[in-house]
Write a protein that holds these residues in place. Structure first.
Motif, PDB file in Angstrom:
ATOM      1  N   ILE A  97      35.922 -27.394  28.812  1.00 50.60           N
ATOM      2  CA  ILE A  97      35.701 -26.837  27.477  1.00 50.60           C
ATOM      3  C   ILE A  97      34.805 -25.611  27.610  1.00 50.60           C
ATOM      4  N   SER A  98      35.122 -24.579  26.832  1.00 52.81           N
ATOM      5  CA  SER A  98      34.319 -23.359  26.880  1.00 52.81           C
ATOM      6  C   SER A  98      34.462 -22.637  25.548  1.00 52.81           C
ATOM      7  N   ARG A  99      33.670 -21.576  25.360  1.00 53.04           N
ATOM      8  CA  ARG A  99      33.808 -20.811  24.124  1.00 53.04           C
ATOM      9  C   ARG A  99      33.601 -19.330  24.399  1.00 53.04           C
ATOM     10  N   ASP A 100      34.200 -18.532  23.540  1.00 52.94           N
ATOM     11  CA  ASP A 100      34.020 -17.083  23.546  1.00 52.94           C
ATOM     12  C   ASP A 100      33.444 -16.726  22.175  1.00 52.94           C
ATOM     13  N   ASN A 101      32.148 -16.453  22.127  1.00 56.65           N
ATOM     14  CA  ASN A 101      31.505 -16.191  20.836  1.00 56.65           C
ATOM     15  C   ASN A 101      32.082 -14.955  20.149  1.00 56.65           C
ATOM     16  N   ALA A 102      32.424 -13.944  20.939  1.00 52.22           N
ATOM     17  CA  ALA A 102      32.942 -12.700  20.356  1.00 52.22           C
ATOM     18  C   ALA A 102      34.274 -12.925  19.651  1.00 52.22           C
ATOM     19  N   LYS A 103      35.018 -13.936  20.085  1.00 48.50           N
ATOM     20  CA  LYS A 103      36.322 -14.229  19.499  1.00 48.50           C
ATOM     21  C   LYS A 103      36.282 -15.427  18.568  1.00 48.50           C
ATOM     22  N   ASN A 104      35.106 -16.010  18.358  1.00 48.41           N
ATOM     23  CA  ASN A 104      34.983 -17.207  17.513  1.00 48.41           C
ATOM     24  C   ASN A 104      35.964 -18.298  17.944  1.00 48.41           C
ATOM     25  N   THR A 105      36.112 -18.455  19.236  1.00 52.54           N
ATOM     26  CA  THR A 105      37.144 -19.348  19.758  1.00 52.54           C
ATOM     27  C   THR A 105      36.564 -20.304  20.804  1.00 52.54           C
ATOM     28  N   VAL A 106      36.998 -21.541  20.716  1.00 52.50           N
ATOM     29  CA  VAL A 106      36.678 -22.555  21.713  1.00 52.50           C
ATOM     30  C   VAL A 106      37.977 -22.913  22.437  1.00 52.50           C
ATOM     31  N   SER A 117      36.490 -20.224  11.730  1.00 48.82           N
ATOM     32  CA  SER A 117      36.305 -19.178  10.723  1.00 48.82           C
ATOM     33  C   SER A 117      34.868 -18.689  10.605  1.00 48.82           C
ATOM     34  N   GLU A 118      33.907 -19.485  11.034  1.00 48.04           N
ATOM     35  CA  GLU A 118      32.496 -19.095  10.911  1.00 48.04           C
ATOM     36  C   GLU A 118      31.800 -19.151  12.260  1.00 48.04           C
ATOM     37  N   SER A 119      31.186 -18.039  12.632  1.00 49.25           N
ATOM     38  CA  SER A 119      30.572 -17.929  13.954  1.00 49.25           C
ATOM     39  C   SER A 119      29.401 -18.892  14.134  1.00 49.25           C
ATOM     40  N   THR A 120      28.731 -19.236  13.040  1.00 48.89           N
ATOM     41  CA  THR A 120      27.611 -20.166  13.156  1.00 48.89           C
ATOM     42  C   THR A 120      28.048 -21.474  13.796  1.00 48.89           C
ATOM     43  N   TYR A 121      29.221 -21.936  13.425  1.00 43.83           N
ATOM     44  CA  TYR A 121      29.695 -23.206  13.940  1.00 43.83           C
ATOM     45  C   TYR A 121      30.230 -23.095  15.353  1.00 43.83           C
ATOM     46  N   GLN A 147      34.026 -23.206   2.989  1.00 40.53           N
ATOM     47  CA  GLN A 147      34.729 -24.204   3.778  1.00 40.53           C
ATOM     48  C   GLN A 147      35.039 -23.633   5.165  1.00 40.53           C
ATOM     49  N   VAL A 148      34.654 -24.362   6.197  1.00 35.06           N
ATOM     50  CA  VAL A 148      34.914 -23.931   7.569  1.00 35.06           C
ATOM     51  C   VAL A 148      36.360 -24.282   7.922  1.00 35.06           C
ATOM     52  N   ARG A 149      37.059 -23.343   8.493  1.00 32.91           N
ATOM     53  CA  ARG A 149      38.439 -23.580   8.892  1.00 32.91           C
ATOM     54  C   ARG A 149      38.564 -23.472  10.403  1.00 32.91           C
ATOM     55  N   LEU A 150      39.387 -24.374  10.972  1.00 25.84           N
ATOM     56  CA  LEU A 150      39.656 -24.386  12.399  1.00 25.84           C
ATOM     57  C   LEU A 150      41.161 -24.387  12.588  1.00 25.84           C
ATOM     58  N   MET A 151      41.629 -23.624  13.550  1.00 22.25           N
ATOM     59  CA  MET A 151      43.064 -23.552  13.807  1.00 22.25           C
ATOM     60  C   MET A 151      43.312 -23.631  15.300  1.00 22.25           C
ATOM     61  N   GLU A 152      43.997 -24.716  15.706  1.00 23.21           N
ATOM     62  CA  GLU A 152      44.323 -24.913  17.107  1.00 23.21           C
ATOM     63  C   GLU A 152      45.651 -24.247  17.454  1.00 23.21           C
ATOM     64  N   SER A 153      45.785 -23.885  18.715  1.00 21.03           N
ATOM     65  CA  SER A 153      47.041 -23.355  19.239  1.00 21.03           C
ATOM     66  C   SER A 153      47.080 -23.620  20.735  1.00 21.03           C
ATOM     67  N   GLY A 154      48.253 -23.419  21.324  1.00 18.02           N
ATOM     68  CA  GLY A 154      48.374 -23.532  22.772  1.00 18.02           C
ATOM     69  C   GLY A 154      49.024 -24.801  23.276  1.00 18.02           C
ATOM     70  N   GLY A 155      49.340 -25.715  22.374  1.00 14.14           N
ATOM     71  CA  GLY A 155      50.003 -26.929  22.807  1.00 14.14           C
ATOM     72  C   GLY A 155      51.432 -26.652  23.256  1.00 14.14           C
ATOM     73  N   GLY A 156      52.050 -27.666  23.859  1.00 20.69           N
ATOM     74  CA  GLY A 156      53.433 -27.520  24.301  1.00 20.69           C
ATOM     75  C   GLY A 156      53.828 -28.671  25.196  1.00 20.69           C
ATOM     76  N   SER A 157      54.944 -28.476  25.891  1.00 25.09           N
ATOM     77  CA  SER A 157      55.466 -29.496  26.791  1.00 25.09           C
ATOM     78  C   SER A 157      55.402 -28.997  28.225  1.00 25.09           C
ATOM     79  N   VAL A 158      54.852 -29.816  29.109  1.00 27.09           N
ATOM     80  CA  VAL A 158      54.761 -29.464  30.522  1.00 27.09           C
ATOM     81  C   VAL A 158      55.066 -30.694  31.361  1.00 27.09           C
ATOM     82  N   GLY A 159      55.370 -30.477  32.634  1.00 25.92           N
ATOM     83  CA  GLY A 159      55.588 -31.584  33.548  1.00 25.92           C
ATOM     84  C   GLY A 159      54.268 -32.068  34.125  1.00 25.92           C
ATOM     85  N   SER A 160      54.316 -33.252  34.673  1.00 24.26           N
ATOM     86  CA  SER A 160      53.121 -33.837  35.282  1.00 24.26           C
ATOM     87  C   SER A 160      52.561 -32.896  36.358  1.00 24.26           C
TER      88      SER A 160
END
Length: 129
Positions: free
Chosen positions: A69-78, A25-29, A1-14
């Motif tokens: 949108i961008s990705r860092d393959n070494a970190k498995n992160t978008v 969780s899987e680099s292929t994806y 099962q592929v797992r995805l975990m978002e972070s970085g949200g919050g509250s900001v002004g206009s």
């Protein structure tokens, strides 16, 4: 099962900025078709940005020129870099991936959730005026 975990949200002004991250969780994806969607209560989930295996990017009309949108393959992160935020960007943001590829002729904002197989839990973004 592929797992995805978002972070970085919050509250900001206009006019502010945020950078969302999605750890996959899987680099292929992470090297395949990735996307960010967003949803506000009572509305359908809307496509925001897509990234394909050769790093072609597409954006919803409402975020063009402001989001990247961008990705860092070494970190498995978008990532989703969001600049010049507006109150109408307030939503829960989800990253997604899948085994197939979305149609390149369908506008990003019109992409279906069914185009993607795996989803994260979401991260809330709130932009105040």
């Amino acid at each position: 099962q592929v797992r995805l975990m978002e972070s970085g949200g919050g509250s900001v002004g206009s006019g502010g900025s945020l950078r969302l991250s999605c750890l996959v969780s899987e680099s292929t994806y992470v090297r395949g078709n990735m996307a960010w969607f967003r949803q506000v209560p009572g509305k359908h989930r809307e496509g925001v940005a897509t990234l394909d295996p050769v790093r072609t990017t597409r954006y919803a009309d409402s975020v063009k020129g402001r989001f990247t949108i961008s990705r860092d393959n070494a970190k498995n992160t978008v990532y989703l870099q969001m600049n010049s935020l507006k109150p109408e960007d307030t939503a829960m943001y989800y990253c997604a991936t899948g085994r197939g590829a979305p149609s390149p002729i369908v506008p990003v904002q019109a992409l279906s959730e069914r185009d993607y197989d795996y989803w994260g839990q979401g991260t809330q973004v709130t932009v105040s005026s």
